[in-house]
Design an enzyme around this catalytic site. Structure first.
Site, PDB file in Angstrom:
ATOM      1  N   GLN A 181      -5.402  -0.119  17.034  1.00  0.00           N
ATOM      2  CA  GLN A 181      -5.523  -0.932  15.825  1.00  0.00           C
ATOM      3  C   GLN A 181      -6.222  -2.251  16.152  1.00  0.00           C
ATOM      4  OE1 GLN A 181      -2.255  -3.131  13.673  1.00  0.00           O
ATOM      5  NE2 GLN A 181      -2.522  -1.472  12.201  1.00  0.00           N
ATOM      6  N   TYR A 268      -3.220 -10.806   7.280  1.00  0.00           N
ATOM      7  CA  TYR A 268      -4.123 -11.246   8.355  1.00  0.00           C
ATOM      8  C   TYR A 268      -5.549 -11.391   7.818  1.00  0.00           C
ATOM      9  CZ  TYR A 268      -0.009 -10.462  11.177  1.00  0.00           C
ATOM     10  OH  TYR A 268       1.272 -10.526  11.677  1.00  0.00           O
ATOM     11  N   ARG A 315      -6.325   0.111   7.409  1.00  0.00           N
ATOM     12  CA  ARG A 315      -4.971  -0.130   6.899  1.00  0.00           C
ATOM     13  C   ARG A 315      -5.001  -1.244   5.859  1.00  0.00           C
ATOM     14  NH1 ARG A 315       0.998  -1.608   9.451  1.00  0.00           N
ATOM     15  NH2 ARG A 315       1.916   0.377   8.839  1.00  0.00           N
ATOM     16  N   GLY A 404       8.352   3.908  11.980  1.00  0.00           N
ATOM     17  CA  GLY A 404       8.282   2.792  12.904  1.00  0.00           C
ATOM     18  C   GLY A 404       9.448   2.755  13.859  1.00  0.00           C
ATOM     19  N   ARG A 405      10.489   1.998  13.486  1.00  0.00           N
ATOM     20  CA  ARG A 405      11.616   1.806  14.399  1.00  0.00           C
ATOM     21  C   ARG A 405      12.308   3.107  14.821  1.00  0.00           C
ATOM     22  NH1 ARG A 405      12.597  -3.033  10.620  1.00  0.00           N
ATOM     23  NH2 ARG A 405      11.367  -4.616  11.667  1.00  0.00           N
TER      24      ARG A 405
END
Length: 452
Positions: A181, A268, A315, A404-405
């Site tokens: 990424q 971002y 993304r 994810g987690r």
């Protein structure tokens, strides 16, 4: 369609959490089946509170991964039951053939060295999780200017490339597929992280209010600092940013990655350009949605020319307002972006959805609008259990689902889902920074007596 979105455009959460449409309930979310994952409770220690604040969760009272649910049964959660066969059908994603539809999410773990080079621990970490249909690495800065936190990896020097080569070799040896990424944080940074203590750059000189980043001082101690007002990029500087993405993509491919994902989400740099509240420019990169989308399409053109469209993904996070990015125009703008990307023939678009405790659902109207505009593959990330992910794929509104987690605590997550095995819960106090603990010491099922 334009009248439709204009009528429904309003802010649902004034607490700077989320923007969206909530008139139709997504039937995908009508889930009365047992959930898949155990409850995750964050360690209330001072160090963990600091990490929670600086990683963008300032406005979230009960942060947890929404693929986790209430189940306080100890180390393992009860397995979910149901027909998950859709998750285990092979899928062609660009030039890659994936053995299943389970994607390991990009997750910052802050374990690179001081020079932004991933360590051998990272090679072990990713290789352990090679059962995923696809791995997307943690966000990786494309330049020193693009860095927003200490101890995150980069992809702009030969040393960083060589560090990543060890990772890709390990993942491929384990039979996996892995994308890098590409990340530029924009205003979510601090002069202490920039060369010669320069101000971070952004579309406009708009400070991210209430947002903090972390730096590691000379003594190796963690310090949380407020983001300062950034410097607005001059028009003539933007081609340099675009080329930084291109060069980073080239280095990624020379490091052995199977492709790249352009990070245009979560507040971002690219996301800052997309949003009318953070992009106040009056040149060709600001104003109308088409102008705000321009830098994204230029980056996509540069990256695909270097590595190929079928090995490039993007993304986006139109329904997420982390990092002080609430914007009443973002839903419409994201659809303009989707239409622009549709002509680029890239491998996929990856939607990051809100993942906090009381986050609203992405409306089915929006999912359908995206599918009408986007002919390619769709990856979704957010509040997904195996059952909900399988249903969304079956509906035709997504093709792959990101976890994810659960992948942190369960390196063999696909096997555990397929065989209805209990899942381990993640230790939140070890998410960021540190060594082996909470990173590479989670076992596969059956490796420890308590899991047998």
């Amino acid at each position: 369609m334009k009248k439709y979105f204009k009528k429904r455009r309003y802010c649902q959460f004034l607490n700077d959490k989320y923007f969206g449409i909530r008139e139709r309930v997504d039937p995908i979310d009508q889930d009365s089946t047992p959930k898949l994952y155990g409850n995750l409770k964050l360690n209330p220690s001072p160090i963990n509170k600091t990490w929670r604040a600086i990683m963008g969760y300032q406005n979230i009272k009960q942060q947890r991964d929404l693929s986790l649910d209430h189940n306080e049964t100890g180390r393992n959660a009860y397995p979910e039951t149901g027909d998950f066969s859709m998750l285990f059908k092979p899928y062609r994603l660009g030039d890659l053939t994936l053995p299943n539809r389970l994607v390991m999410a990009p997750m910052t773990r802050s374990r690179a060295d001081i020079n932004g080079r991933p360590t051998e621990l990272a090679a072990t970490y990713y290789a352990q999780r090679a059962e995923a249909g696809l791995i997307v690495t943690e966000a990786t800065q494309i330049s020193r200017e693009g860095q927003g936190y200490s101890l995150t990896p980069g992809i702009y020097t030969p040393g960083q490339r060589d560090g990543w080569r060890v990772v890709t070799d390990a993942v491929h040896a384990a039979g996996g597929r892995i994308l890098l990424q590409l990340w530029h944080v924009g205003r979510i940074s601090h002069p202490l992280l920039q060369e010669n203590n320069r101000l971070p750059v952004a579309p406009s000189a708009v400070r991210a209010k209430g947002v903090r980043v972390y730096v590691v001082d000379g003594d190796g101690e963690l310090r949380s600092v407020d983001c300062e007002e950034p410097r607005a990029l001059e028009t003539h500087e933007i081609p340099r940013i675009v080329d930084d993405f291109r060069r980073a993509a080239a280095l990624a491919m020379s490091a052995g990655f199977d492709g790249v994902e352009i990070h245009g989400a979560n507040g971002y740099l690219i996301d800052q350009f997309l949003r009318s509240t953070t992009n106040l420019r009056t040149d060709r990169y600001g104003g109308s949605p088409a102008n705000r989308v321009r830098i994204l399409t230029e980056i996509v053109d540069a990256v695909t020319a270097e590595v190929g469209a079928r090995r490039t993904g993007v993304r986006l996070s139109p329904h997420v307002t982390l990092q002080d990015t609430a914007d009443p125009e973002m839903i419409d703008t994201s659809l303009v972006a989707i239409e622009a990307l549709a002509s680029k023939n890239i491998a996929y678009v990856h939607f990051a959805e809100a993942d906090w405790d009381d986050a609203p659902q992405v409306p089915i109207d929006y999912r359908e609008s995206v599918r009408k505009r986007w002919p390619g593959s769709i990856i979704v990330a957010g509040r997904y259990t195996a059952a909900r992910g399988a249903r969304l794929i079956a509906s035709g509104l997504a093709d792959l689902v990101t976890f994810g987690r659960p992948f942190i605590a369960n390196p063999d997550l696909p096997t555990r889902i397929a065989e209805a095995l209990p899942l381990a819960t993640a230790d939140a106090s070890t998410f960021f920074r540190g060594g082996e603990k909470g990173y590479i010491d989670y076992p596969r099922f059956g490796q420890h007596p308590e899991e047998g």
